[in-house]
Scaffold this motif. Structure first.
Motif, PDB file in Angstrom:
ATOM      1  N   PHE A  52      91.566  48.252   9.204  1.00 54.67           N
ATOM      2  CA  PHE A  52      91.441  47.083  10.103  1.00 54.67           C
ATOM      3  C   PHE A  52      90.956  47.522  11.482  1.00 54.67           C
ATOM      4  CE2 PHE A  52      95.594  48.843  10.898  1.00 54.67           C
ATOM      5  CZ  PHE A  52      95.798  48.677  12.261  1.00 54.67           C
ATOM      6  N   VAL A  53      90.377  46.564  12.201  1.00 59.26           N
ATOM      7  CA  VAL A  53      90.046  46.756  13.626  1.00 59.26           C
ATOM      8  C   VAL A  53      90.380  45.471  14.371  1.00 59.26           C
ATOM      9  CG1 VAL A  53      88.205  48.475  13.348  1.00 59.26           C
ATOM     10  CG2 VAL A  53      87.638  46.038  13.241  1.00 59.26           C
ATOM     11  N   CYS A  54      90.326  45.544  15.696  1.00 60.17           N
ATOM     12  CA  CYS A  54      90.564  44.373  16.540  1.00 60.17           C
ATOM     13  C   CYS A  54      89.571  43.252  16.231  1.00 60.17           C
ATOM     14  CB  CYS A  54      90.361  44.791  18.000  1.00 60.17           C
ATOM     15  SG  CYS A  54      91.892  44.849  18.887  1.00 60.17           S
ATOM     16  N   GLY A  55      90.025  42.017  16.418  1.00 63.71           N
ATOM     17  CA  GLY A  55      89.134  40.860  16.264  1.00 63.71           C
ATOM     18  C   GLY A  55      88.129  40.799  17.420  1.00 63.71           C
ATOM     19  N   ILE A  56      87.048  40.018  17.248  1.00 66.21           N
ATOM     20  CA  ILE A  56      85.998  39.935  18.277  1.00 66.21           C
ATOM     21  C   ILE A  56      85.941  38.532  18.882  1.00 66.21           C
ATOM     22  CG2 ILE A  56      83.965  41.434  18.393  1.00 66.21           C
ATOM     23  CD1 ILE A  56      83.425  40.640  15.504  1.00 66.21           C
ATOM     24  N   PRO A  57      85.651  38.467  20.203  1.00 65.53           N
ATOM     25  CA  PRO A  57      85.640  37.167  20.890  1.00 65.53           C
ATOM     26  C   PRO A  57      84.277  36.477  20.854  1.00 65.53           C
ATOM     27  CG  PRO A  57      85.444  38.937  22.496  1.00 65.53           C
ATOM     28  CD  PRO A  57      85.451  39.575  21.148  1.00 65.53           C
ATOM     29  N   GLY A  58      83.653  36.372  19.687  1.00 65.60           N
ATOM     30  CA  GLY A  58      82.349  35.698  19.618  1.00 65.60           C
ATOM     31  C   GLY A  58      81.623  36.037  18.333  1.00 65.60           C
ATOM     32  N   ASN A  59      80.367  35.541  18.222  1.00 62.42           N
ATOM     33  CA  ASN A  59      79.564  35.780  17.025  1.00 62.42           C
ATOM     34  C   ASN A  59      78.809  37.099  17.139  1.00 62.42           C
ATOM     35  OD1 ASN A  59      80.332  33.319  15.902  1.00 62.42           O
ATOM     36  ND2 ASN A  59      78.737  32.220  17.028  1.00 62.42           N
ATOM     37  N   VAL A  60      78.786  37.864  16.036  1.00 62.99           N
ATOM     38  CA  VAL A  60      78.186  39.202  16.026  1.00 62.99           C
ATOM     39  C   VAL A  60      76.710  39.112  15.657  1.00 62.99           C
ATOM     40  CG1 VAL A  60      78.283  41.472  14.923  1.00 62.99           C
ATOM     41  CG2 VAL A  60      80.386  40.221  15.377  1.00 62.99           C
ATOM     42  N   SER A  61      75.880  39.867  16.401  1.00 60.33           N
ATOM     43  CA  SER A  61      74.458  39.942  16.025  1.00 60.33           C
ATOM     44  C   SER A  61      74.154  41.262  15.316  1.00 60.33           C
ATOM     45  CB  SER A  61      73.560  39.768  17.252  1.00 60.33           C
ATOM     46  OG  SER A  61      73.797  40.808  18.189  1.00 60.33           O
ATOM     47  N   SER A  62      74.776  42.381  15.762  1.00 64.13           N
ATOM     48  CA  SER A  62      74.570  43.649  15.046  1.00 64.13           C
ATOM     49  C   SER A  62      75.801  44.539  15.167  1.00 64.13           C
ATOM     50  CB  SER A  62      73.326  44.371  15.558  1.00 64.13           C
ATOM     51  OG  SER A  62      73.452  44.617  16.942  1.00 64.13           O
ATOM     52  N   VAL A  63      75.954  45.442  14.188  1.00 69.90           N
ATOM     53  CA  VAL A  63      77.128  46.316  14.102  1.00 69.90           C
ATOM     54  C   VAL A  63      76.646  47.760  13.959  1.00 69.90           C
ATOM     55  CG1 VAL A  63      79.212  46.843  12.775  1.00 69.90           C
ATOM     56  CG2 VAL A  63      78.400  44.498  12.901  1.00 69.90           C
ATOM     57  N   LEU A  64      77.315  48.666  14.673  1.00 73.07           N
ATOM     58  CA  LEU A  64      76.930  50.070  14.617  1.00 73.07           C
ATOM     59  C   LEU A  64      78.160  50.925  14.294  1.00 73.07           C
ATOM     60  CD1 LEU A  64      74.353  51.773  15.139  1.00 73.07           C
ATOM     61  CD2 LEU A  64      75.188  52.141  17.464  1.00 73.07           C
ATOM     62  N   PHE A  65      77.982  51.849  13.325  1.00 77.43           N
ATOM     63  CA  PHE A  65      79.083  52.761  12.986  1.00 77.43           C
ATOM     64  C   PHE A  65      78.469  54.139  12.766  1.00 77.43           C
ATOM     65  CE2 PHE A  65      82.052  54.717   9.898  1.00 77.43           C
ATOM     66  CZ  PHE A  65      83.208  54.640  10.661  1.00 77.43           C
ATOM     67  N   PHE A  66      78.697  55.079  13.694  1.00 78.37           N
ATOM     68  CA  PHE A  66      78.006  56.372  13.715  1.00 78.37           C
ATOM     69  C   PHE A  66      76.491  56.127  13.654  1.00 78.37           C
ATOM     70  CE2 PHE A  66      82.258  57.897  12.362  1.00 78.37           C
ATOM     71  CZ  PHE A  66      82.461  58.796  13.395  1.00 78.37           C
ATOM     72  N   ASN A  67      75.821  56.616  12.592  1.00 83.34           N
ATOM     73  CA  ASN A  67      74.358  56.495  12.547  1.00 83.34           C
ATOM     74  C   ASN A  67      73.882  55.269  11.777  1.00 83.34           C
ATOM     75  OD1 ASN A  67      74.180  58.901  13.947  1.00 83.34           O
ATOM     76  ND2 ASN A  67      74.251  60.128  12.054  1.00 83.34           N
ATOM     77  N   SER A  68      74.805  54.493  11.209  1.00 88.26           N
ATOM     78  CA  SER A  68      74.364  53.378  10.356  1.00 88.26           C
ATOM     79  C   SER A  68      74.518  52.046  11.082  1.00 88.26           C
ATOM     80  CB  SER A  68      75.140  53.366   9.047  1.00 88.26           C
ATOM     81  OG  SER A  68      76.504  53.280   9.320  1.00 88.26           O
ATOM     82  N   SER A  69      73.489  51.241  10.966  1.00 90.29           N
ATOM     83  CA  SER A  69      73.491  49.922  11.603  1.00 90.29           C
ATOM     84  C   SER A  69      73.545  48.860  10.509  1.00 90.29           C
ATOM     85  CB  SER A  69      72.222  49.766  12.442  1.00 90.29           C
ATOM     86  OG  SER A  69      72.207  48.492  13.028  1.00 90.29           O
ATOM     87  N   GLU A  70      74.438  47.893  10.680  1.00 93.52           N
ATOM     88  CA  GLU A  70      74.594  46.822   9.672  1.00 93.52           C
ATOM     89  C   GLU A  70      74.593  45.471  10.382  1.00 93.52           C
ATOM     90  OE1 GLU A  70      74.659  47.517   6.521  1.00 93.52           O
ATOM     91  OE2 GLU A  70      75.134  49.663   6.512  1.00 93.52           O
ATOM     92  N   SER A  71      74.462  44.398   9.588  1.00 91.09           N
ATOM     93  CA  SER A  71      74.438  43.067  10.204  1.00 91.09           C
ATOM     94  C   SER A  71      75.832  42.445  10.266  1.00 91.09           C
ATOM     95  CB  SER A  71      73.501  42.147   9.422  1.00 91.09           C
ATOM     96  OG  SER A  71      73.935  42.098   8.076  1.00 91.09           O
TER      97      SER A  71
END
Length: 523
Positions: free
Chosen positions: A33-52
């Motif tokens: 789990f991680v903390c919730g986000i205060p809005g709509n996500v456009s892009s996500v980054l985790f180390f070298n990988s980028s996801e939507s």
């Protein structure tokens, strides 16, 4: 035929005890789990990988130290940790590493959970993470506390009101409270209902042991009482199976509770035991049960209770009148297990074996989950490894005797605990096999002690003796999770404690009498 029908009906319900005791293994799982986000996500980054989306990141998640970087539609960049989130002051480009200023915030928007394995658990339902994590850790100890109290209360009630009524009440209670757990509305109601479920589950298990021991004849008593445990182990295997198939905690709980519904519908047909009726001097009722047994078993001339009464009256005339009179009218309590030094020493030894058996059983079981691999298969094998151990225990008990089986297996489990300490940490398969051997040997001792306790005490305090022994066993199971936490001090600390207790119990068992082939005592 009669005893077989009564026996299989009674032990079928013991599966539900195994089910409820270990249901929380998958119900109270904490996913990534991680903390919730205060809005709509456009892009996500985790180390070298980028996801939507964050859902795609969970397969890459390896450690609780990791964090996820997200960019919102309004341009803000946030770092999401497990128990906090930080907003980057400068958000020109989206990079994983960031050396600039950050504002740290608490998780006021809740949490995002990895639902690839479990769609919903009690942890995700009520956010039992971070500063509420200790509530999740209390779920199993509070259940075991209910088991402890239920064992004493229902063991005592069964000696006063009879085995049959307690079996009716506890089996119905298991079904009702089991279903009720699935419909609880918050954490506290969930824990309270599970506490009540624990009380009736352990009450059933304790009284069912006494019930089948009093119905089954001497020659089959060993196999009958030991295989109550085999059905308990089958309950553990059902938990693994249902956990694999159903990934939403409340649906999973309902399926587990429905598993033993047939027994609840039929249990009102079970009779009271003749042993208990005789100890209460209800001779006519005892004769009725014996006549039904004779009819089922096609015995042409059933036994007459009046013959037994005349033998007992001859005994009374033979000079023990005052003594027996007192024992039949006196209400018995736990102090009767310490009525003289001889019985007190027996009780202390028996209690220590119960405690050690339970502590070892749960320490080996809980440790095996961290041995890696598939957790459903691990739990299934933990249940399955018990089935051959009871067969071997039965053969040894009937050939060597109760005491002579208990001593070597207790000492063997102590030796296995020492052996595991000397196996190098990279020998994985060897460690798993040694853990299974430890579980096997402590399982033999754990399964045997129920029957041995029932045979060491007379009818008037038998349920009380098994109930109080079961209470010590539950103290062991409440202590076991905390014992496993001692791995953080020294990795072999839990095994060392189990080894010392097993060795001590094994030595003290030498002083107990052998009960193989002896009739059950009544007074």
């Amino acid at each position: 035929r009669f005893q077989a029908c009564v026996y299989f009906a009674s032990v079928f319900q013991a599966m539900s005890c195994g089910i409820h005791y270990l249901a929380s293994v998958f119900m109270a799982v904490t996913p990534n789990f991680v903390c919730g986000i205060p809005g709509n996500v456009s892009s996500v980054l985790f180390f070298n990988s980028s996801e939507s989306s964050i859902e795609d990141i969970w397969t890459l998640w390896t450690s609780t130290e990791n964090y996820i970087v997200v960019q919102l539609e309004n341009g803000e960049v946030w770092e999401l940790n497990q128990c906090s989130r930080s907003k980057r002051e400068v958000s020109l480009d989206l990079a994983y590493e960031y050396k600039g200023n950050k504002s740290i915030f608490s998780c006021s928007d809740g949490f995002l959970y990895d639902d690839t394995k479990w769609r919903s658990t009690v942890v995700t339902q009520w956010d039992l993470v971070c500063d509420r994590e200790w509530l999740a850790k209390l779920i199993q100890p509070t259940f075991m506390l209910g088991v402890l109290i239920g064992a004493v209360i229902f063991g005592d009630i069964a000696d006063r009101l009879g085995r049959q009524r307690v079996i009716w009440f506890t089996s119905a209670g298991q079904f009702v409270f089991g279903i009720a757990v699935a419909f609880t509305f918050d954490y506290y109601s969930f824990v309270i209902v599970r506490f009540l479920l624990a009380m009736v589950s352990s009450g059933y298990l304790v009284v069912a042991f006494v019930y089948v021991t009093e119905f089954v004849g001497i020659k089959a008593r060993t196999w009958a009482s030991m295989h109550v445990h085999a059905f308990f182990a089958m309950g553990i295997m059902i938990v693994a199976l249902v956990g694999f198939l159903v990934r939403t905690w409340w649906v999973y709980q309902i399926f587990l509770s429905i598993a033993t519904l047939p027994f609840v519908l039929c249990c009102w047909m079970l009779p009271e035991t003749p042993f208990w009726l005789l100890s209460e001097e209800r001779y006519d009722d005892a004769q009725k049960v014996i006549n039904i047994m004779a009819r089922w078993n096609k015995v042409s001339t059933p036994f007459k209770v009046s013959e037994l009464r005349s033998v007992q009256q001859d005994d009374l005339v033979g000079g023990r009148m005052g003594d027996n009179d007192a024992s039949s009218t006196k209400k018995h309590n736990i102090l009767d297990l310490f009525c003289n030094w001889h019985i007190a020493r027996r009780t202390i030894t028996v209690w220590l074996i119960w405690f050690t058996g339970s502590l070892g059983y749960y320490v080996f079981s809980l440790s095996s989950v961290s041995l890696g691999g598939n957790e459903y298969l691990n739990l299934f094998l933990i249940g399955a490894v018990e089935l051959p151990c009871y067969i071997i225990a039965c053969i040894a008990m009937d050939k060597l005797g109760r005491r002579n089986t208990l001593i070597p297996f207790l000492i063997l489990s102590a030796l296995i605990c020492v052996l595991i300490m000397f196996i190098p940490q990279d020998f994985n398969i060897l460690i798993i096999l040694a853990n299974m051997a430890g579980k096997f040997s402590i399982g033999v001792a754990f399964g045997l002690i129920y029957l041995y306790t029932a045979e060491l005490y007379p009818t008037i305090v038998r349920s009380l003796a098994v109930g109080s022994g079961s209470m010590m066993c539950r103290v062991g199971s409440v202590v076991a999770p905390f014992c496993v936490y001692l791995r953080s001090i020294w990795i072999f600390m839990p095994l060392l404690l189990v080894g010392i207790m097993a060795l001590l119990s094994g030595i003290l068992t030498i002083m107990l009498p052998e009960t193989l082939g002896k009739p059950l005592t009544n007074t």
